[in-house]
Scaffold this active site. Structure first.
Site, PDB file in Angstrom:
ATOM      1  N   ASP A  44       1.013  -1.305  -0.035  1.00 57.81           N
ATOM      2  CA  ASP A  44       0.290  -0.010  -0.096  1.00 57.81           C
ATOM      3  C   ASP A  44       0.826   1.343  -0.098  1.00 57.81           C
ATOM      4  OD1 ASP A  44      -1.572   2.142   1.145  1.00 57.81           O
ATOM      5  OD2 ASP A  44      -2.953   0.784   1.261  1.00 57.81           O
ATOM      6  N   ARG A  46       0.200   4.232   1.015  1.00 63.14           N
ATOM      7  CA  ARG A  46       0.190   4.971   2.046  1.00 63.14           C
ATOM      8  C   ARG A  46       1.160   4.574   3.262  1.00 63.14           C
ATOM      9  NH1 ARG A  46      -6.020   4.124   2.476  1.00 63.14           N
ATOM     10  NH2 ARG A  46      -5.163   2.125   2.255  1.00 63.14           N
ATOM     11  N   HIS A  98      -1.764  -2.911   8.218  1.00 56.52           N
ATOM     12  CA  HIS A  98      -2.117  -1.543   8.704  1.00 56.52           C
ATOM     13  C   HIS A  98      -3.492  -1.619   8.398  1.00 56.52           C
ATOM     14  CE1 HIS A  98      -3.323  -0.776   4.344  1.00 56.52           C
ATOM     15  NE2 HIS A  98      -2.168  -1.760   4.243  1.00 56.52           N
ATOM     16  N   CYS A 101      -6.416  -1.958   5.127  1.00 54.35           N
ATOM     17  CA  CYS A 101      -5.778  -2.685   4.104  1.00 54.35           C
ATOM     18  C   CYS A 101      -6.594  -3.287   3.177  1.00 54.35           C
ATOM     19  CB  CYS A 101      -4.799  -3.791   4.870  1.00 54.35           C
ATOM     20  SG  CYS A 101      -4.033  -4.874   3.662  1.00 54.35           S
TER      21      CYS A 101
HETATM   22 ZN    ZN Z   1      -2.320  -3.102   2.643  1.00 55.11          ZN
END
Ligand code: ZN
Length: 211
Positions: A44, A46, A98, A101
């Protein structure tokens, strides 16, 4: 300047900044690496590895994939773990998930996701192992967050199952294994306090490869 060109401009700026604080920064970087941490996280965009932890180049060995998985038959993550523990002698292995997700969310849906099916099945199995607990959570967001945490713990357990970890830990008492969750809403890194020693004891009844 378009976004693509900006990358190279930012790279030039970054070189200048690094050399301003240490003129030999890249000379030292080229000499080799001795990272203390193996970080296994989600792809990801972020959830950065170095930026959110304030780590510099050379301090963290990084592996990222969708939903931070360590599947038992995945030669990619297995090679990373083998090299990080066996050759680099990292002192900590971290699996970092996280909240929010996309991979975990996709796995929670009863949907055919094509080539992603076998990958996401790993998370669907985590759900299956913990369905008794998860099914008691009525709030969907809370259930989703809990699955993220349980997935991190299962992937930590998969690290413990490897021969390289067990052999190295028996001899050196390192590396320690940690489960983290990054809370996207606050930026906070949460240590799940995964009791890897206790877990190691229980799994070595079946997977004792440390001898
Ligand atoms: Zn993720």
């Amino acid at each position: 300047m378009n976004f693509y060109q900006e990358v190279f401009e930012k790279n030039k700026k970054w070189i200048k900044e690094k050399e301003a604080t240490d003129a030999d920064f890249f000379k030292h970087l080229a000499e080799g690496q001795s990272p203390e941490i193996l970080y296994i996280g989600c792809s990801d965009s972020r959830v950065t590895a170095e930026e959110m932890t304030g780590m510099n180049p050379g301090q963290m060995f990084v592996h990222r994939n969708i939903a931070n998985l360590v599947p038992n038959n995945d030669s990619n993550s297995a090679s990373v773990i083998e090299y990080a523990i066996g050759a680099l002698d990292v002192k900590h292995v971290v699996v970092c998930g996280h909240y929010f997700c996309g991979g975990v969310k996709a796995a929670m849906q009863a949907k055919d996701l094509g080539i992603l099916n076998p990958w996401l099945r790993n998370i669907r199995d985590v759900y299956r192992f913990h369905s008794a607990e998860l099914n008691t959570i009525t709030d969907e967001e809370e259930k989703y967050k809990r699955l993220v945490e349980l997935n991190v713990e299962e992937q930590c357990t998969n690290v413990l199952k490897t021969a390289i970890f067990q052999k190295h830990y028996n001899m050196n008492k390192t590396p320690t294994v940690h489960g983290w969750v990054f809370d996207i809403k606050t930026g906070k890194l949460i240590d799940l306090k995964f009791d890897f020693e206790e877990k190691l004891k229980s799994i070595q009844e079946i997977y004792n490869l440390g001898k």
